[in-house]
Design a protein around this motif. Structure first.
Motif, PDB file in Angstrom:
ATOM      1  N   PRO A   7       9.646  -1.988  12.137  1.00  0.00           N
ATOM      2  CA  PRO A   7       8.991  -2.665  11.011  1.00  0.00           C
ATOM      3  C   PRO A   7       7.532  -2.243  10.831  1.00  0.00           C
ATOM      4  N   ASP A   8       7.100  -2.241   9.578  1.00  0.00           N
ATOM      5  CA  ASP A   8       5.694  -1.989   9.226  1.00  0.00           C
ATOM      6  C   ASP A   8       5.196  -0.634   9.726  1.00  0.00           C
ATOM      7  N   ALA A   9       6.079   0.351   9.747  1.00  0.00           N
ATOM      8  CA  ALA A   9       5.664   1.698  10.154  1.00  0.00           C
ATOM      9  C   ALA A   9       6.182   2.698   9.128  1.00  0.00           C
ATOM     10  N   ALA A  10       5.318   3.598   8.682  1.00  0.00           N
ATOM     11  CA  ALA A  10       5.720   4.608   7.710  1.00  0.00           C
ATOM     12  C   ALA A  10       6.415   5.782   8.387  1.00  0.00           C
ATOM     13  N   ASP A  11       5.907   6.167   9.555  1.00  0.00           N
ATOM     14  CA  ASP A  11       6.458   7.302  10.296  1.00  0.00           C
ATOM     15  C   ASP A  11       6.830   6.806  11.684  1.00  0.00           C
ATOM     16  N   TRP A  12       8.127   6.845  12.016  1.00  0.00           N
ATOM     17  CA  TRP A  12       8.558   6.287  13.309  1.00  0.00           C
ATOM     18  C   TRP A  12       9.778   7.030  13.844  1.00  0.00           C
ATOM     19  N   ARG A  13      10.036   6.769  15.130  1.00  0.00           N
ATOM     20  CA  ARG A  13      11.194   7.371  15.781  1.00  0.00           C
ATOM     21  C   ARG A  13      11.611   6.489  16.960  1.00  0.00           C
ATOM     22  N   VAL A  14      12.910   6.239  17.088  1.00  0.00           N
ATOM     23  CA  VAL A  14      13.474   5.468  18.200  1.00  0.00           C
ATOM     24  C   VAL A  14      14.404   6.380  18.976  1.00  0.00           C
ATOM     25  N   ARG A  15      14.082   6.608  20.248  1.00  0.00           N
ATOM     26  CA  ARG A  15      14.914   7.470  21.082  1.00  0.00           C
ATOM     27  C   ARG A  15      15.416   6.711  22.301  1.00  0.00           C
ATOM     28  N   ILE A  16      16.755   6.735  22.475  1.00  0.00           N
ATOM     29  CA  ILE A  16      17.406   6.158  23.658  1.00  0.00           C
ATOM     30  C   ILE A  16      18.272   7.265  24.247  1.00  0.00           C
ATOM     31  N   PRO A  17      17.716   8.099  25.107  1.00  0.00           N
ATOM     32  CA  PRO A  17      18.436   9.281  25.602  1.00  0.00           C
ATOM     33  C   PRO A  17      19.766   8.960  26.265  1.00  0.00           C
ATOM     34  N   ASP A  18      19.829   7.866  27.046  1.00  0.00           N
ATOM     35  CA  ASP A  18      21.065   7.517  27.765  1.00  0.00           C
ATOM     36  C   ASP A  18      22.239   7.324  26.816  1.00  0.00           C
ATOM     37  N   LEU A  19      21.968   6.859  25.586  1.00  0.00           N
ATOM     38  CA  LEU A  19      23.027   6.533  24.635  1.00  0.00           C
ATOM     39  C   LEU A  19      23.049   7.479  23.439  1.00  0.00           C
ATOM     40  N   ALA A  20      22.334   8.586  23.548  1.00  0.00           N
ATOM     41  CA  ALA A  20      22.298   9.614  22.504  1.00  0.00           C
ATOM     42  C   ALA A  20      21.807   9.060  21.167  1.00  0.00           C
ATOM     43  N   VAL A  21      20.781   8.207  21.232  1.00  0.00           N
ATOM     44  CA  VAL A  21      20.187   7.651  20.013  1.00  0.00           C
ATOM     45  C   VAL A  21      18.882   8.389  19.717  1.00  0.00           C
ATOM     46  N   ASP A  22      18.767   8.931  18.509  1.00  0.00           N
ATOM     47  CA  ASP A  22      17.528   9.534  18.032  1.00  0.00           C
ATOM     48  C   ASP A  22      17.420   9.166  16.555  1.00  0.00           C
ATOM     49  N   SER A  23      16.778   8.030  16.284  1.00  0.00           N
ATOM     50  CA  SER A  23      16.755   7.458  14.944  1.00  0.00           C
ATOM     51  C   SER A  23      15.366   7.558  14.341  1.00  0.00           C
ATOM     52  N   ARG A  24      15.311   7.820  13.031  1.00  0.00           N
ATOM     53  CA  ARG A  24      14.052   7.934  12.314  1.00  0.00           C
ATOM     54  C   ARG A  24      14.330   7.753  10.829  1.00  0.00           C
ATOM     55  N   PRO A  25      13.315   7.583   9.986  1.00  0.00           N
ATOM     56  CA  PRO A  25      13.570   7.406   8.555  1.00  0.00           C
ATOM     57  C   PRO A  25      14.457   8.514   7.995  1.00  0.00           C
ATOM     58  N   GLY A  26      15.487   8.107   7.276  1.00  0.00           N
ATOM     59  CA  GLY A  26      16.455   9.070   6.750  1.00  0.00           C
ATOM     60  C   GLY A  26      17.608   9.314   7.687  1.00  0.00           C
ATOM     61  N   PHE A  27      17.436   8.960   8.975  1.00  0.00           N
ATOM     62  CA  PHE A  27      18.484   9.107   9.982  1.00  0.00           C
ATOM     63  C   PHE A  27      18.498   7.833  10.844  1.00  0.00           C
ATOM     64  N   GLN A  28      18.633   6.703  10.163  1.00  0.00           N
ATOM     65  CA  GLN A  28      18.492   5.424  10.846  1.00  0.00           C
ATOM     66  C   GLN A  28      19.778   4.934  11.496  1.00  0.00           C
ATOM     67  N   VAL A  29      20.929   5.391  11.006  1.00  0.00           N
ATOM     68  CA  VAL A  29      22.205   4.842  11.451  1.00  0.00           C
ATOM     69  C   VAL A  29      22.761   5.636  12.634  1.00  0.00           C
ATOM     70  N   LYS A  30      23.152   4.906  13.674  1.00  0.00           N
ATOM     71  CA  LYS A  30      23.806   5.495  14.836  1.00  0.00           C
ATOM     72  C   LYS A  30      25.223   4.930  14.921  1.00  0.00           C
ATOM     73  N   HIS A  31      26.208   5.806  15.052  1.00  0.00           N
ATOM     74  CA  HIS A  31      27.601   5.387  15.193  1.00  0.00           C
ATOM     75  C   HIS A  31      27.952   5.318  16.676  1.00  0.00           C
ATOM     76  N   PHE A  32      28.191   4.121  17.152  1.00  0.00           N
ATOM     77  CA  PHE A  32      28.550   3.905  18.553  1.00  0.00           C
ATOM     78  C   PHE A  32      30.071   3.916  18.698  1.00  0.00           C
ATOM     79  N   GLU A  33      30.586   4.845  19.479  1.00  0.00           N
ATOM     80  CA  GLU A  33      32.017   4.957  19.749  1.00  0.00           C
ATOM     81  C   GLU A  33      32.283   4.495  21.183  1.00  0.00           C
TER      82      GLU A  33
END
Length: 225
Positions: free
Chosen positions: A64-90
């Motif tokens: 929230p309240d960030a123009a440029d951001w990135r969320v990385r959770i290496p253990d679960l192969a998550v690399d989320s950022r604006p335009g690539f926000q959705v992660k599909h968990f199988e």
């Protein structure tokens, strides 16, 4: 354990596998257990907890309240950022050991900090109440979802199950039972007829769960009728 409580206990144990009064909690609560290299506000992101069952889940990460951001959770192969926000968990891509806390790196507007993400396995409780005056024999089973391939669910041993009854002011805990290696809990209470339920709190790897309310009881008979 079953022998000590007699024939009525065997009846409860047999009924415990019938999920007529079963339920589970699949809510996704916010997780306050997060640390950061700077401040909690700097590392705020959602969601920080995911209850992942047997079906795939699509999760949208947001800082929230960030123009440029990135969320990385290496253990679960998550690399989320604006335009690539959705992660599909199988679920098939994970192991049961993946449930629990995972380190997160948050980058927002040029500032980096550390947080935590919690992956939880759903749980399900069944509940049976048998009346044999003056006691109520209460039992059921606790299972949870598996990841990967193989059995969809497995018993959850060693869990503390709260046996609760309904009052005009809400639910009250009467006693706690502990599940055995097959996930079964069983015991007796000297109590009048009430509406009962079983509940467990969230653990580090498993979501909280509440059974459906048991409003009806089975009367025990030595003849089995």
């Amino acid at each position: 354990m079953f022998r000590r409580l007699g024939g009525v206990t065997a009846l409860v144990a047999g009924l415990a596998f019938t999920p007529l009064t079963s339920g589970s909690a699949h809510a996704t609560p916010s997780d306050s257990e997060s640390g950061s290299l700077r401040t909690a506000a700097t590392c705020a992101y959602t969601p920080s907890t995911l209850v992942l069952g047997a079906d795939p889940r699509s999760v949208k990460f947001v800082v929230p309240d960030a123009a440029d951001w990135r969320v990385r959770i290496p253990d679960l192969a998550v690399d989320s950022r604006p335009g690539f926000q959705v992660k599909h968990f199988e679920p098939k891509d994970y192991k049961n050991a993946d449930a629990g806390l995972h380190p997160v790196t948050i980058s927002r507007d040029g500032v980096s900090c550390a947080a935590k993400f919690r992956l939880l396995r759903p749980s399900m409780l069944t509940l049976v109440v048998v009346h044999n005056h003056p006691y109520r024999y209460i039992g059921g089973q606790l299972v949870r979802t598996n990841y990967g391939t193989g059995a969809a669910r497995s018993p959850m041993p060693g869990a503390r199950v709260a046996i609760q009854y309904l009052t005009k002011d809400g639910w009250v805990t009467a006693k706690y039972f502990t599940t055995n290696k097959k996930g079964i809990f069983i015991g007796k209470l000297k109590a009048p007829k009430r509406t009962w339920r079983a509940a467990i709190e969230r653990t580090s790897t498993t979501a909280a769960s509440v059974s459906h309310s048991a409003k009806t009881e089975r009367e025990y008979s030595d003849t089995g009728q």
